[in-house]
Scaffold this active site. Sequence first.
Site, PDB file in Angstrom:
ATOM      1  N   TYR A  91       0.833  -1.210   0.000  1.00 40.02           N
ATOM      2  CA  TYR A  91       0.000   0.000   0.000  1.00 40.02           C
ATOM      3  C   TYR A  91       0.868   1.260   0.000  1.00 40.02           C
ATOM      4  O   TYR A  91       0.532   2.256  -0.656  1.00 40.02           O
ATOM      5  CB  TYR A  91      -1.004  -0.027   1.164  1.00 40.02           C
ATOM      6  N   ASN A 126     -12.328   3.366  -6.596  1.00 46.00           N
ATOM      7  CA  ASN A 126     -10.880   3.561  -6.512  1.00 46.00           C
ATOM      8  C   ASN A 126     -10.472   4.095  -5.147  1.00 46.00           C
ATOM      9  O   ASN A 126     -11.224   4.817  -4.499  1.00 46.00           O
ATOM     10  CB  ASN A 126     -10.414   4.537  -7.596  1.00 46.00           C
ATOM     11  N   ASP A 128      -7.534   5.807  -4.933  1.00 45.58           N
ATOM     12  CA  ASP A 128      -6.672   6.980  -5.160  1.00 45.58           C
ATOM     13  C   ASP A 128      -7.498   8.251  -4.946  1.00 45.58           C
ATOM     14  O   ASP A 128      -8.696   8.193  -4.663  1.00 45.58           O
ATOM     15  CB  ASP A 128      -6.036   6.920  -6.568  1.00 45.58           C
ATOM     16  N   HIS A 143     -14.741   1.928  -1.531  1.00 41.22           N
ATOM     17  CA  HIS A 143     -13.684   1.019  -1.063  1.00 41.22           C
ATOM     18  C   HIS A 143     -12.604   1.718  -0.248  1.00 41.22           C
ATOM     19  O   HIS A 143     -11.502   1.195  -0.117  1.00 41.22           O
ATOM     20  CB  HIS A 143     -13.064   0.268  -2.259  1.00 41.22           C
ATOM     21  N   CYS A 151      -7.094   1.890  12.700  1.00 38.55           N
ATOM     22  CA  CYS A 151      -6.653   0.868  13.643  1.00 38.55           C
ATOM     23  C   CYS A 151      -7.232  -0.490  13.235  1.00 38.55           C
ATOM     24  O   CYS A 151      -8.433  -0.598  12.972  1.00 38.55           O
ATOM     25  CB  CYS A 151      -7.133   1.258  15.044  1.00 38.55           C
ATOM     26  N   CYS A 175      -4.336   2.251  21.043  1.00 42.24           N
ATOM     27  CA  CYS A 175      -4.409   0.923  21.676  1.00 42.24           C
ATOM     28  C   CYS A 175      -3.210   0.034  21.369  1.00 42.24           C
ATOM     29  O   CYS A 175      -3.102  -1.067  21.907  1.00 42.24           O
ATOM     30  CB  CYS A 175      -5.714   0.219  21.291  1.00 42.24           C
ATOM     31  N   SER A 214     -14.185  -3.504 -14.338  1.00 45.50           N
ATOM     32  CA  SER A 214     -14.464  -4.845 -14.868  1.00 45.50           C
ATOM     33  C   SER A 214     -15.839  -5.311 -14.399  1.00 45.50           C
ATOM     34  O   SER A 214     -16.347  -6.304 -14.890  1.00 45.50           O
ATOM     35  CB  SER A 214     -13.395  -5.830 -14.407  1.00 45.50           C
ATOM     36  N   ASN A 238     -15.450   1.628 -21.572  1.00 44.03           N
ATOM     37  CA  ASN A 238     -14.369   0.720 -21.186  1.00 44.03           C
ATOM     38  C   ASN A 238     -13.462   0.490 -22.389  1.00 44.03           C
ATOM     39  O   ASN A 238     -13.917   0.484 -23.528  1.00 44.03           O
ATOM     40  CB  ASN A 238     -14.950  -0.623 -20.693  1.00 44.03           C
TER      41      ASN A 238
END
Length: 279
Positions: A91, A126, A128, A143, A151, A175, A214, A238
């Site tokens: 990531y 996305n 980004d 997402h 956390c 924590c 997709s 697409n």
Amino acid sequence: MVPPDPTLPRRRVASPPTTDPQTRAEALAVAAKALRSAEHVCVLTGAGISAESGIPTFREAQTGLWAQYSPQELATAAAFASHPARVWQWYAARRASVRVAQPNPAHLALATLAQRVSHCSLITQNVDDLHERAGSRDVIRLHGSLMHARCSNGCAGSVLPTDEQHGDPPPCPTCGALMRPDVVWFGEPLPMGPFEAARNAAVACDVFLSIGTSNLVEPAASLPWISATHGATVIVVNQSMEGQRKGPSILPLEGPAGVLLPRLIAEAFAGRRPRRQAE
Ligand code: BJW
Ligand code: ZN
């Protein structure tokens, strides 16, 4: 019964082909007309919209250090539990490449679209931040975001993730559990507020634009069909229509989003002044 593997695509049910094969120019004209008369346009974007900014799509083979892994193997809570450093570093590497990327003409065209129609809902799968950097506001993120961490234990502790691509995820300042990327992995529920907003927009809109996805990952993949069953025209932009659903209310526009979207929006709103200026 063995539960189905959430990372594996379900088999698609074949649907009838669209009636008349159209040239791209004809398809653009029909799509432009639908957009011009729309009151509410709902847009769903996927990784393909950022491809022309140099961000690899999710299901493209990875390169370099990451070539040995598939994204489907890394984007899971199980992968994070067994290899937290590997997942965190993946990531971080993606975050670094997004930071140096720029919004492309497709992102910019969508920011323009919002100024031309009465109501525009922009939903993205996305992680980004290229829509926001192109000037889009109130983006509905299904997402999560690459630019934030949370956390892994679910407490409210937060840190701003850096692009440091070595070492373990930092501890939660509250924590002590590991911090994780603030994204939605396979098998995890989508954030309820954004998903409800997306579903409501899909039901209410009269044109649904599906761009560079997709359409394999649920529940986002159902949004265009929810729209179609509520009477909307679904325009699918697409690079390749292979594997995309077809049907009478679906208008395919095959080609790169960075080329087609600016043309579509120019053709739809030629001569129409912005309803409001970007802030
Ligand atoms: C261009 C282009 C150019 C290229 N111009 N186009 C059956 C059984 C059990 C589970 C399931 C099931 N069916 C579905 C599920 C669940 C699962 C799922 O959908 N799996 C499928 C793979 C089958 N879904 C989930 O698990 C979701 N959660 C859930 O269902 O929760 C239920 C629950 C409820 C209550 C409690 C607990 C659970 C969560 C899904 C999360 C998806 N997360 C990811 C990772 C995000 C973080 C990260 O980025 O690392 O999201 S997966 C990945 O796929 C990412 C993307 O947003 C998403 C969609 O991918 P996208 O955008 O479509 O990219 P690609 O690469 O697939 O396609 C790119 C497209 O662009 C292609 O079509 C190209 O042709 C095109 N293109 N260049 C235009 N220039
Ligand atoms: Zn915590």
